[in-house]
Write a protein that holds these residues in place. Structure first.
Motif, mmCIF file in Angstrom:
data_model
loop_
_atom_site.group_PDB
_atom_site.id
_atom_site.type_symbol
_atom_site.label_atom_id
_atom_site.label_comp_id
_atom_site.label_asym_id
_atom_site.label_seq_id
_atom_site.Cartn_x
_atom_site.Cartn_y
_atom_site.Cartn_z
ATOM 1 N N VAL A 163 0.932 -1.224 0.041
ATOM 2 C CA VAL A 163 -0.019 0.017 -0.007
ATOM 3 C C VAL A 163 0.946 1.399 -0.158
ATOM 4 O O VAL A 163 0.532 2.189 -0.987
ATOM 5 N N PRO A 164 1.840 1.430 0.895
ATOM 6 C CA PRO A 164 2.822 2.544 0.627
ATOM 7 C C PRO A 164 3.273 2.792 -0.529
ATOM 8 O O PRO A 164 3.412 4.085 -0.858
ATOM 9 N N GLU A 177 0.707 3.878 -2.885
ATOM 10 C CA GLU A 177 0.356 5.269 -2.542
ATOM 11 C C GLU A 177 1.400 6.382 -3.019
ATOM 12 O O GLU A 177 1.176 7.285 -3.715
ATOM 13 N N ILE A 206 1.049 6.630 -6.918
ATOM 14 C CA ILE A 206 -0.025 7.435 -7.199
ATOM 15 C C ILE A 206 0.123 8.902 -6.647
ATOM 16 O O ILE A 206 -0.078 10.036 -7.457
ATOM 17 N N GLY A 207 1.079 9.422 -5.521
ATOM 18 C CA GLY A 207 1.276 10.540 -5.253
ATOM 19 C C GLY A 207 2.123 11.317 -6.284
ATOM 20 O O GLY A 207 1.914 12.625 -6.835
#
Length: 220
Positions: free
Chosen positions: A114-115, A118, A121-122
């Motif tokens: 997940v990190p 993320e 995506i960021g």
């Protein structure tokens, strides 16, 4: 009482082009299982029996003679399969606890990603924001240049007669306008490239108001 056991018959392949073996379904009693389980590759057990229905006493002899792997999946609660069967050669026994552990391991691997997801995506959101803001940067630069060109022409028209060399006046005013624009344009490009989300839009709005570019657009 009957239980369904899916068995794939292990027929020898006829000479010629290979064909898929037929899949057949038979309804048998629990007492018949020791005689047919040796022909199965996969057994799934899910009864509501209060005690194991596939016991070591009944099946160990047949399973010891296996010449191929047999996977047994016990999804019943309480368990249908005697745990000692899983210790026999070629027998791979998995129960509901094993499945839960497998699911949990998969969930943990997904949570661990997940990190990373993320962060990706960021980064992409930031790149998209910069690209989107960059779409507004080019029109702003053209509008500023147009504004300076209009000021240059206005000053030439006003003071041109006071200069003997109009070409020299043109070069002088053009150079002056370019120097005036250099810092604002460099600032806008830097903010668009390295600024935080939304900072470029704020800078563009500030420059627009500082040079009163809205009135220039309306008069175009």
């Amino acid at each position: 009482e009957f239980r369904r056991v899916l068995c794939r018959s292990r027929r020898a392949q006829a000479q010629g082009a290979p064909t898929l073996p037929a899949l057949t379904t038979h309804a048998i009693t629990l007492d018949d299982i020791p005689g047919v389980i040796g022909g199965a590759d996969l057994v799934i057990s899910a009864t509501a029996a209060p005690e194991p229905v596939l016991t070591h006493e009944k099946l160990a002899g047949a399973l010891r003679r296996l010449g191929h792997p047999l996977v047994i999946i016990d999804v019943a609660v309480p368990r249908d399969v005697d745990q000692r069967l899983g210790k026999l050669p070629n027998v791979y026994l998995h129960d509901i606890d094993d499945l839960n552990r497998l699911v949990e391991r998969n969930l943990q691997r997904r949570r661990a990603e997940v990190p990373h997801a993320e962060a990706i995506i960021g980064d992409e959101v930031e790149k998209f924001s910069q690209w989107l803001e960059g779409l507004q940067l080019t029109p702003m630069i053209k509008l500023l240049q147009k504004h300076m060109e209009a000021l240059q022409q206005a000053e030439i028209s006003r003071y041109g007669r006071q200069f003997a060399d109009s070409e020299q006046l043109h070069r002088f005013t053009q150079s002056l306008c370019q120097k005036i624009l250099h810092k604002p344009l460099a600032f806008l490009r830097e903010v668009n490239k390295n600024g935080r989300d939304g900072e470029s839009l704020q800078a563009l709005e500030f420059v627009r108001r500082m040079f009163d570019l809205d009135s220039i657009e309306e008069g175009s």
